[in-house]
Write an enzyme that holds these catalytic residues in place. Structure first.
Site, PDB file in Angstrom:
ATOM      1  N   TYR A   2      -9.514  -9.464  -8.192  1.00  0.00           N
ATOM      2  CA  TYR A   2      -8.462  -9.413  -9.207  1.00  0.00           C
ATOM      3  C   TYR A   2      -8.577 -10.548 -10.213  1.00  0.00           C
ATOM      4  O   TYR A   2      -8.067 -10.452 -11.325  1.00  0.00           O
ATOM      5  CB  TYR A   2      -7.079  -9.429  -8.535  1.00  0.00           C
ATOM      6  CG  TYR A   2      -6.799  -8.184  -7.747  1.00  0.00           C
ATOM      7  CD1 TYR A   2      -6.485  -6.984  -8.390  1.00  0.00           C
ATOM      8  CD2 TYR A   2      -6.880  -8.180  -6.367  1.00  0.00           C
ATOM      9  CE1 TYR A   2      -6.241  -5.837  -7.665  1.00  0.00           C
ATOM     10  CE2 TYR A   2      -6.635  -7.031  -5.636  1.00  0.00           C
ATOM     11  CZ  TYR A   2      -6.322  -5.870  -6.299  1.00  0.00           C
ATOM     12  OH  TYR A   2      -6.092  -4.724  -5.577  1.00  0.00           O
ATOM     13  N   LYS A  42      -2.579  -2.982   7.813  1.00  0.00           N
ATOM     14  CA  LYS A  42      -3.803  -2.556   8.485  1.00  0.00           C
ATOM     15  C   LYS A  42      -4.039  -3.379   9.748  1.00  0.00           C
ATOM     16  O   LYS A  42      -3.762  -4.572   9.782  1.00  0.00           O
ATOM     17  CB  LYS A  42      -5.007  -2.709   7.545  1.00  0.00           C
ATOM     18  CG  LYS A  42      -5.059  -1.664   6.432  1.00  0.00           C
ATOM     19  CD  LYS A  42      -6.351  -1.806   5.647  1.00  0.00           C
ATOM     20  CE  LYS A  42      -6.478  -0.700   4.608  1.00  0.00           C
ATOM     21  NZ  LYS A  42      -7.745  -0.805   3.842  1.00  0.00           N
ATOM     22  N   ARG A  62       0.863  -1.180   0.000  1.00  0.00           N
ATOM     23  CA  ARG A  62       0.000   0.000   0.000  1.00  0.00           C
ATOM     24  C   ARG A  62       0.900   1.231   0.000  1.00  0.00           C
ATOM     25  O   ARG A  62       2.029   1.203   0.520  1.00  0.00           O
ATOM     26  CB  ARG A  62      -0.893   0.011   1.239  1.00  0.00           C
ATOM     27  CG  ARG A  62      -1.855  -1.174   1.329  1.00  0.00           C
ATOM     28  CD  ARG A  62      -2.664  -1.129   2.618  1.00  0.00           C
ATOM     29  NE  ARG A  62      -3.606  -2.228   2.690  1.00  0.00           N
ATOM     30  CZ  ARG A  62      -3.351  -3.408   3.249  1.00  0.00           C
ATOM     31  NH1 ARG A  62      -2.155  -3.624   3.787  1.00  0.00           N
ATOM     32  NH2 ARG A  62      -4.265  -4.361   3.275  1.00  0.00           N
ATOM     33  N   HIS A  89      -4.251  -9.068   2.586  1.00  0.00           N
ATOM     34  CA  HIS A  89      -5.706  -9.118   2.734  1.00  0.00           C
ATOM     35  C   HIS A  89      -6.068 -10.164   3.780  1.00  0.00           C
ATOM     36  O   HIS A  89      -5.590 -11.297   3.717  1.00  0.00           O
ATOM     37  CB  HIS A  89      -6.376  -9.493   1.406  1.00  0.00           C
ATOM     38  CG  HIS A  89      -6.349  -8.392   0.392  1.00  0.00           C
ATOM     39  ND1 HIS A  89      -6.584  -8.604  -0.953  1.00  0.00           N
ATOM     40  CD2 HIS A  89      -6.126  -7.062   0.529  1.00  0.00           C
ATOM     41  CE1 HIS A  89      -6.486  -7.446  -1.598  1.00  0.00           C
ATOM     42  NE2 HIS A  89      -6.217  -6.506  -0.731  1.00  0.00           N
ATOM     43  N   HIS A  95      -3.530   3.423  -5.788  1.00  0.00           N
ATOM     44  CA  HIS A  95      -3.219   2.002  -5.682  1.00  0.00           C
ATOM     45  C   HIS A  95      -2.894   1.371  -7.028  1.00  0.00           C
ATOM     46  O   HIS A  95      -2.853   0.144  -7.148  1.00  0.00           O
ATOM     47  CB  HIS A  95      -4.413   1.256  -5.083  1.00  0.00           C
ATOM     48  CG  HIS A  95      -4.502   1.379  -3.593  1.00  0.00           C
ATOM     49  ND1 HIS A  95      -3.419   1.631  -2.792  1.00  0.00           N
ATOM     50  CD2 HIS A  95      -5.577   1.285  -2.753  1.00  0.00           C
ATOM     51  CE1 HIS A  95      -3.806   1.680  -1.524  1.00  0.00           C
ATOM     52  NE2 HIS A  95      -5.104   1.489  -1.480  1.00  0.00           N
ATOM     53  N   ARG A 115      -0.238  -1.260  -7.109  1.00  0.00           N
ATOM     54  CA  ARG A 115      -0.653  -2.395  -6.273  1.00  0.00           C
ATOM     55  C   ARG A 115      -1.618  -3.288  -7.056  1.00  0.00           C
ATOM     56  O   ARG A 115      -1.516  -4.511  -7.033  1.00  0.00           O
ATOM     57  CB  ARG A 115      -1.308  -1.870  -4.994  1.00  0.00           C
ATOM     58  CG  ARG A 115      -1.801  -2.934  -4.015  1.00  0.00           C
ATOM     59  CD  ARG A 115      -2.219  -2.239  -2.723  1.00  0.00           C
ATOM     60  NE  ARG A 115      -3.058  -3.045  -1.866  1.00  0.00           N
ATOM     61  CZ  ARG A 115      -2.605  -3.921  -0.972  1.00  0.00           C
ATOM     62  NH1 ARG A 115      -1.291  -4.130  -0.865  1.00  0.00           N
ATOM     63  NH2 ARG A 115      -3.423  -4.592  -0.192  1.00  0.00           N
TER      64      ARG A 115
END
Length: 298
Positions: A279, A173, A149, A270, A244, A247
Site C-alpha cells: 500500500y 484468518k 475483509r 496482516h 476488497h 479495504r
C-alpha cells in the site's frame, strides 16, 4: 479423478485443517487446485502418488500455454509443495516431485483503489428509504471505517460490536482475533441502522447476524459484492472494482494522511508487514501525482 486421489486430498485437507486452523476459503482453494491437478494427471493415466518431477514441469508448461495467471500458478505450487511434503512425511512417496521447482516470476500488482471522492459517491449511492439499501449504507460505512475483509463483515455478530467503546472484535484468518476501532461516523450509521432497518430485514426472526439478508439470514460474500457493484453503477464509478476495494481504500487513505505502516498492518490483520507494504507504493504514487499537479516545477 480416481477414488484413491480423492481420498488422499481429503486426508491431507483434514490434516492441515487440524494443524493450521485454515479458513474454509483457503481449504476450498487448496481442494480446487489439487482436484484440477489430479484430473490433469488422470487424463495422462497418472495419479498423485505416481507423479514425477517432469510431470509437474509439463503441467506448469500447460498452464502457461493456457495463459493462466502467474499468481494462481504460484498459489497452486505452494499447495502442491504442502501436499507432497505431507505424503513424504506419511511415507506414501519416496521423493517430492515439487522439490526445487521454482514459482513463476511475477510482479506484485498494486491493489486497485478508489479516490476519497469516489468513496464519498459510493457511500451516498444507497437509497435510504429502502431497508435493504439502508443496510448496505451501514455496511459500506463500516467497511471503509475499519478495513474489514468482506468475509469478516458479512460474518459479524451483534455481540462482537461494542458501540459504547467504539470497537469491533474480529476473528480473522487462521482464527486470529483482533480489535478494530470504529469511527464516530460509522457508529452513528450503525445506530441508525439498528433502529431504522435491521428489524424490518429480520421480520420477527431471531438472529445475531449484524447484517442479515432479505430472508433474515447471513449474507454471502458474493451477494454483498453484487450489491457494491450496483451502488458503484449508481455512483457513476466506472473503475475496475474488486471485493476488497474499500479495504484497499481504507489502507491507502490512512497512509495518504500520515498513518504509520505498522498501525495499518494491525488494523488490517496482516501477520506479515511485507503484505501491508504494497500500500505504500499506492500512497507514494498518489504523492507523486499531487507533486506534479501542484508544484511549480513538478
Amino acid at each position: 479423478m480416481t477414488d484413491a486421489d480423492s481420498s488422499l486430498i481429503d486426508t491431507f485437507l483434514d490434516s492441515i485443517w487440524m494443524e493450521k486452523g485454515l479458513s474454509e476459503n483457503t481449504l476450498s482453494s487448496y481442494r480446487r487446485d489439487l482436484t484440477q491437478f489430479a484430473g490433469w494427471l488422470n487424463a495422462k493415466q497418472l495419479t498423485l502418488l505416481k507423479c514425477q518431477r517432469r510431470d509437474v514441469q509439463i503441467y506448469l508448461a500447460w498452464r502457461v500455454k493456457e495463459k493462466l495467471r502467474a499468481s494462481s500458478t504460484s498459489r497452486m505450487l505452494s499447495c502442491l509443495r504442502g501436499f507432497y511434503r505431507y505424503l513424504l512425511s506419511e511415507e506414501l512417496i519416496n521423493e517430492n516431485p515439487v522439490h526445487l521447482i521454482e514459482s513463476p516470476k511475477r510482479g506484485r500488482p498494486l491493489p486497485k483503489t478508489l479516490t476519497e471522492s469516489d468513496v464519498e459517491s459510493l457511500l451516498e449511492a444507497p437509497d435510504l428509504k429502502d431497508p435493504v439499501q439502508f443496510r448496505d449504507r451501514a455496511m459500506l460505512e463500516l467497511l471503509y471505517a475499519t478495513g474489514l475483509r468482506v468475509s469478516e463483515l458479512v460474518g459479524l455478530r451483534v455481540h462482537e460490536i461494542n458501540l459504547n467503546q467504539g470497537v469491533i472484535r474480529v476473528m480473522g484468518k487462521g482464527e486470529k482475533e483482533r480489535l478494530v476501532p470504529v469511527g464516530e461516523e460509522a457508529i452513528t450509521w450503525l445506530q441508525r441502522y439498528y433502529k431504522e432497518s435491521r428489524l424490518h430485514l429480520l421480520n420477527d426472526k431471531q438472529s445475531d447476524v449484524v447484517f442479515p439478508s432479505r430472508r433474515g439470514q447471513k449474507m454471502t460474500r458474493q451477494t454483498f459484492w453484487h450489491r457494491i457493484k450496483r451502488h458503484a453503477l449508481v455512483a457513476g464509478i466506472d473503475k475496475p472494482l474488486s471485493p476488497h476495494v474499500l479495504r484497499h481504500a481504507f489502507a491507502t487513505h490512512l497512509l495518504n494522511h500520515g498513518a504509520d505502516l505498522r498501525v495499518v498492518q494491525m488494523l488490517l490483520g496482516h501477520s506479515d508487514l511485507s503484505t501491508t507494504q504494497i500500500y505504500t507504493h499506492v500512497a507514494q504514487h498518489r504523492l507523486q501525482s499531487l507533486h506534479q499537479q501542484h508544484h511549480p516545477r513538478g
